[in-house]
Design an enzyme around this catalytic site. Structure first.
Site: not given
Ligand code: GAL
Length: 947
Positions: A80, A240, A340, A126, A273, A183-184, A124
């Site tokens: 990023y 995720y 993380y 965070e 991701e 992004n998303e 994004n």
């Molecule tokens: C994704 C986003 C990332 C980060 C991740 C959670 O949705 O694209 O930038 O925020 O979630 O850590």
């Protein structure tokens, strides 16, 4: 003109191939088909991990992290680029020092990694504002849309960052192979915006395929917008599946199977991701996040994904998380550490997750037929329904990849079955076993170097042709049975050098049977093929191997903590490797001319083993003692709270209008951003002529989560209140709280002075800006600072003061507007001799801000990497918050209300490893306290010899 040409060129981009007339370029062409990316026609499995340079403000450590990526078998890094990090104000951009992204891209290239460039504009991550600079809150036009105002702003950014990325594309001899737009961006479907980002990129010379990372709903940009305006060439999906509930690390895929969908038939399946850690939403601590997303999760979910959809493009989020230093954090989801729970910790240490990435990454790089597969019938595990199989095969080579896993994905039992496997070279019955949440990808019909692997129930980690023979590393769960079948023209000679392996030969098939236990070694020669050394280990043994490419071919190393690179010259094999305090054996499989071994600057005495390798012992790093932190001095500040303080040079806050979509509840508008104060603490002073009848001060302040504000009247402290946050429920979908951060302060009798000037002083923490994840604009543009203020009906004239300017080295996110920050108390050079000595833990605190400073010298050995941290012992009080400055760098916040973090990384570079250092703590107390933070000490996260 150049621009017109570039637009024309952009129009010639088809299927990811730049067909440019007169383009003499022969290298660096990125193409793709339904199976995989190809670089100059060569298929690759893209194995990337995410890295945020802005979370590691030590450029020389970028190399360390990226070399660690490479050594784990990653062939790419996803980056990023944070707009906010580079731009403190409209038209102002900084790409120097810790912001030198040219250097970043060069470093990635030198580390041997491709790059997925992700410049947003929205990222994004965070990060404060999701990477949008806070000044964007004050431009008209909805963020993340094609509306004017925002459009001019984001184009400004893109025209700064795109040319940097463009000159590092593969076609220019650089590492960039993909460009990720936005992004998303799945909720706000402004196609013109999505299209414009791409048009700007093409106009700026970006010619690699453009991707985007969709989320959640199955890919709106890929399906609905597959061909229309805004559609990108290779959309991917974010996944995720393990959630972010680190407090419950036993969870197992609460958000589903995590199988990356195939979005289109003409592009590879792209896991844009894929979860490789978690944000710590419940303040459980990152060790728990690492457990939640540990090796078992990686084995099951990553392998399942690989075989179910045949995905060949992976980007794991995060490979290394880093630190939200300064005011980089988006405060609703994260605190200072952005560790993380990643494979590589915030302090750059390797974890068991790293081992698992290495096992999988090496496999993906070595066994190339995996880059092109179609689903095929799988050999059933027919005698045990507890186990399930799935399979894919390469249509050109016939190589099969069979996934063996538990039928119930939550099962924790150990189950065994017999696979009746009609492999390409013949049918075999072989044992498989799955322990708990493990999963295996096993291979059949594979030309393994000069060998023919009929099948193996061990997993292949890697193999290499070294010195006229093949060396292969296979592995399996400790205690599980394994069978490997190899094909020969005549019976070969089998020598079991180590371990218990039985062999039989019949009809051209050499079959080896064994149990995975330690490291077995089998040498096979004759049979019409070049020799093969099979190294069959447990997961743990396999993880001890490193592979490095040299001009004389690949080298395998067993032992050391990390092999960064290797070379062979004359009779010497040289390794650039890390050796930890465990030290121990090192074994090198190198071409036979190598008879000596040198690791860094050390000659290692070696003997030749029966395996043909060189075996020696490494020397552990020397001790690296750290000094105690003593000699603290303290000084109270907050003069702003006193009525006589001269605020005449502060900014007058008298605006009656705002571009903010949040209308002010009282006038004048007091939003800090509207007056150019975007990060950190902000002071307000309100002057009013009291009638004497006022009884209460009614305030509203918005700070973001974990923020507070403190109030004084005529120098008397009235108390504090919690600042408003994004939404009461913490739910991303709930509209912002309509009445955030209320605070009602009774005016003590006798404090007002009727008929003359009275002064209210308010110190408001700004913990960072909300993100704009759902692109609704409102969350992102939620104001910071005071949003309403009333003292009965009495008119108040306000002044505001935030950061005194932008630190030219550390940037706009380093400082807010505390008195000490404005006058340099955080900087090493600030004279503190006149401050009185005080132990932070024991000295009483008064409401307001007290600073503590001390200095210490380090003399860490030059040939060792000793990541250092700052540890706060004891339990923090919710009544204080501490900003920690190391040599002027704001390295984090600590406090009872700030998060669970008690240890703070002091990265080398910011930390003078051989020299003087200054620590400065700005402690803001909300009430009188008998003592402050502490005891405070330095500690080492690790110690490795690197030279
Ligand atoms: C994704 C986003 C990332 C980060 C991740 C959670 O949705 O694209 O930038 O925020 O979630 O850590």
């Amino acid at each position: 003109m150049r621009r017109v040409l570039q637009v024309l060129l952009a129009m010639l981009v088809t299927c990811g191939t730049l067909v440019a007339p007169g383009d003499a370029r022969t290298a660096g062409e990125v193409t793709y088909d339904r199976y995989s990316l190809m670089i100059d026609g060569r298929r690759i499995v893209l194995q990337a991990a995410e890295f945020h340079y802005f979370r590691l403000p030590s450029p020389h450590l970028w190399r360390d992290v990226l070399e660690k990526f490479k050594a784990a078998g990653f062939n790419a890094v996803s980056l990023y680029f944070s707009w906010a990090y580079h731009s403190p104000a409209p038209g102002v951009y900084d790409f120097t020092g810790v912001r030198d992204v040219d250097r970043l891209l060069r470093t990635a290239h030198q580390a041997g990694l491709y790059v997925i460039a992700r410049p947003g504009p929205y990222i994004n991550a965070e990060s404060s504002g999701g990477g949008l600079p806070a000044w964007v809150k004050t431009v008209p036009g909805r963020a993340r849309s094609s509306e004017a105002g925002y459009r001019e702003a984001y184009r400004e950014w893109l025209h700064r960052i795109n040319p940097v990325i463009a000159r590092h594309q593969v076609g220019e001899g650089g590492p960039v192979i993909l460009y990720n737009a936005e992004n998303e961006y799945q909720v706000n479907t402004d196609a013109a915006y999505m299209q414009d980002i791409q048009d700007q990129a093409r106009a700026d010379g970006i010619d690699v395929p453009i991707t985007t990372n969709d989320c959640c709903d199955g890919g709106s940009w890929s399906s609905t917008w597959a061909t229309g305006p805004g559609a990108v060439q290779i959309p991917g999906i974010d996944d995720y599946p393990q959630s972010f509930e680190c407090a419950d690390p036993g969870l197992w895929g609460p958000w589903g199977e995590g199988v990356t969908e195939r979005l289109r038939d003409d592009i590879p399946v792209f896991a844009a991701e894929y979860q490789a850690g978690a944000i710590d939403v419940g303040d459980a601590g990152y060790d728990k996040c690492r457990e939640l997303t540990g090796p078992a999760f990686m084995k099951y979910f990553y392998k399942n994904n690989l075989v179910t959809t045949g995905a060949t493009m992976f980007s794991y989020y995060m490979g290394y998380g880093g630190t939200n230093w300064g005011w980089l954090a988006q405060p609703n989801d994260v605190y200072t550490s952005y560790d993380y729970g990643a494979a590589i910790t915030e302090a750059r240490r390797l974890t068991p997750k790293y081992d698992e990435f290495k096992r999988q990454g090496y496999f993906l790089q070595a066994v190339t037929p995996i880059a092109k597969t179609d689903p095929v019938a799988a050999p059933p595990a027919s005698d045990n329904p507890a186990l399930t199989t799935a399979a894919r095969a390469n249509p050109d080579t016939g190589t099969q990849f069979v996934l063996v896993k538990h039928t119930d994905r939550a099962a924790t039992s150990t189950d065994a079955a017999t696979l009746d496997w009609p492999a390409p070279d013949g049918r075999h019955r072989v044992p498989v076993q799955v322990k708990g949440r493990d999963a295996h990808v096993i291979v059949a019909g594979y030309d393994l170097g000069g060998q023919r692997l009929t099948l193996s129930t061990s997993e292949i980690m890697t193999h290499a042709a070294i010195g006229g023979r093949d060396v292969a590393v296979l592995y399996g769960t400790a205690g599980s049975p394994g069978a490997t079948v190899l094909r020969y023209g005549s019976e070969p000679r089998v020598t079991v050098l180590d371990g218990r392996v039985s062999s039989t030969y019949a009809g051209g098939d050499l079959r080896l049977d064994y149990s995975h236990d330690g490291l077995a070694r089998v040498l096979i020669s004759g049979g019409g093929r070049r020799p093969l050394l099979l190294l069959i280990g447990t997961d743990e043994e396999a993880a001890r191997f490193w592979r490095a490419d040299t001009a004389s071919g690949p080298v395998l190393v067993r032992g050391t903590d990390l092999v960064r690179s290797a070379s062979v010259s004359g009779d010497t094999a040289r390794l650039v490797a890390d050796v930890g305090t465990g030290a121990g054996q090192v074994e090198v499989f190198a071409p036979p001319q190598a008879r000596r071994l040198r690791i860094g600057t050390q000659d290692v005495r070696v003997t030749r083993t029966r395996s043909g390798s060189l075996l020696g012992s490494t020397r552990p790093p020397g001790p690296a003692p750290l000094p105690a932190l003593t000699g603290w001095r303290a000084h109270v500040e907050s003069p702003e709270a006193q009525p006589g303080f001269d605020d005449s040079r502060w900014t007058v806050a008298d605006s009656t209008t705002t571009t903010s979509p949040h209308p002010p509840k009282t006038l004048p508008v007091l939003y800090a951003d509207d007056y150019g104060y975007h990060y950190g603490n902000v002071w307000y002073r309100g002057h009013f002529t009291a009638t004497g009848a006022e009884t209460t001060i009614d305030l509203n302040a918005i700070t973001g989560k974990r923020g507070n504000y403190l109030v004084w009247l005529n120098g008397r402290y009235l108390g504090s209140a919690a600042g408003g946050v994004q939404a009461d429920s913490g739910d991303q979908w709930t509209p912002p709280n309509p009445d955030p951060g209320p605070g009602h302060f009774a005016i003590p009798a006798g404090l007002l002075k009727p008929g003359v000037d009275n002064v209210i002083a308010v110190l408001v923490a700004n913990m960072g800006h909300n993100d704009d994840w759902i692109a609704d604009d409102l969350r992102f543009k939620q104001p910071r600072g005071l949003v309403a203020a009333a003292i009965g009906g009495t008119p108040i004239s306000w002044r505001i003061q935030g950061a005194a300017g932008v630190d030219p080295v550390r940037g706009g996110l380093n400082n807010g507007g505390l008195y000490g920050e404005r006058t340099g108390w955080h900087l090493s050079a600030h004279p503190d001799k006149s401050w009185k000595t005080a132990n932070p833990a024991a000295a009483p605190l008064i409401p307001g801000v007290t600073w503590y400073r001390t200095s210490f010298r380090l003399d860490l050995p030059e040939d060792q990497d000793v990541p250092v941290g700052l540890r706060f012992g004891g339990d923090p009080s919710p009544a204080y918050r501490v900003q920690i400055f190391l040599n002027g760098w704001n390295v984090g916040q600590y406090g009872g209300d700030i998060g669970p973090q008690k240890e703070f990384s002091l990265p080398a570079g910011l930390l003078q490893e051989r020299g003087a250092n200054t620590l400065a703590l700005a402690v803001t107390a909300e009430q009188p306290l008998p003592g402050g933070p502490g005891p405070i000490s330095l500690f080492a996260y690790g110690n490795v010899r690197v030279r």
